[in-house]
Design an enzyme around this catalytic site. Structure first.
Site, PDB file in Angstrom:
ATOM      1  N   ARG A  53     107.165  41.408  90.143  1.00 11.97           N
ATOM      2  CA  ARG A  53     105.929  40.683  90.475  1.00 11.97           C
ATOM      3  C   ARG A  53     106.218  39.244  90.881  1.00 11.97           C
ATOM      4  NH1 ARG A  53     102.729  41.323  85.196  1.00 11.97           N
ATOM      5  NH2 ARG A  53     104.853  41.013  84.496  1.00 11.97           N
TER       6      ARG A  53
ATOM      7  N   ASN B 133     101.394  44.985  87.377  1.00 17.43           N
ATOM      8  CA  ASN B 133     101.988  46.198  86.821  1.00 17.43           C
ATOM      9  C   ASN B 133     100.878  47.187  86.493  1.00 17.43           C
ATOM     10  OD1 ASN B 133     104.636  45.286  86.866  1.00 17.43           O
ATOM     11  ND2 ASN B 133     104.623  44.599  84.746  1.00 17.43           N
TER      12      ASN B 133
END
Length: 99
Positions: free
Chosen positions: A24, A42
């Site tokens: 990320r 996520n």
């Protein structure tokens, strides 16, 4: 980001070893470098999902990165893109990690 060129929006989901490998953070950095907006997070099933918006060529660059590059420790098995469409204006002002 008014470029006069069409703006695109696309949703994505990345499969493989993409959690616990700073995916990320690297996605956020790459999106800001390329100049697209949107988000990344996520999922509970071990994937990373999100949305990218911007000029078509920049969105295409980000799609390529999400499919082939990722973070240094990640392993991308596949990336699914969906809901790709032309939009009249950006829905986000930046690219952010969601929790």
């Amino acid at each position: 980001m008014s470029t006069g060129r069409p703006l695109k929006s696309v949703d994505y989901e990345v499969f493989g070893r993409v959690q616990g490998v700073c995916f990320r953070m690297y996605t956020e950095d790459e999106a800001r470098k390329i100049g697209v907006v949107g988000w990344v997070k996520n999922t509970s099933k071990g994937t990373v999902t999100g949305q990218v918006q911007g000029p078509e060529e920049k969105v295409n660059s980000m799609k390529s990165w999400l499919s082939k590059v990722g973070s240094p420790s990640s392993r991308i098995d596949r990336t699914n893109f969906s809901n790709e469409k032309t939009i009249s204006k950006l829905e986000y002002s930046s690219f952010n990690i969601r929790y």
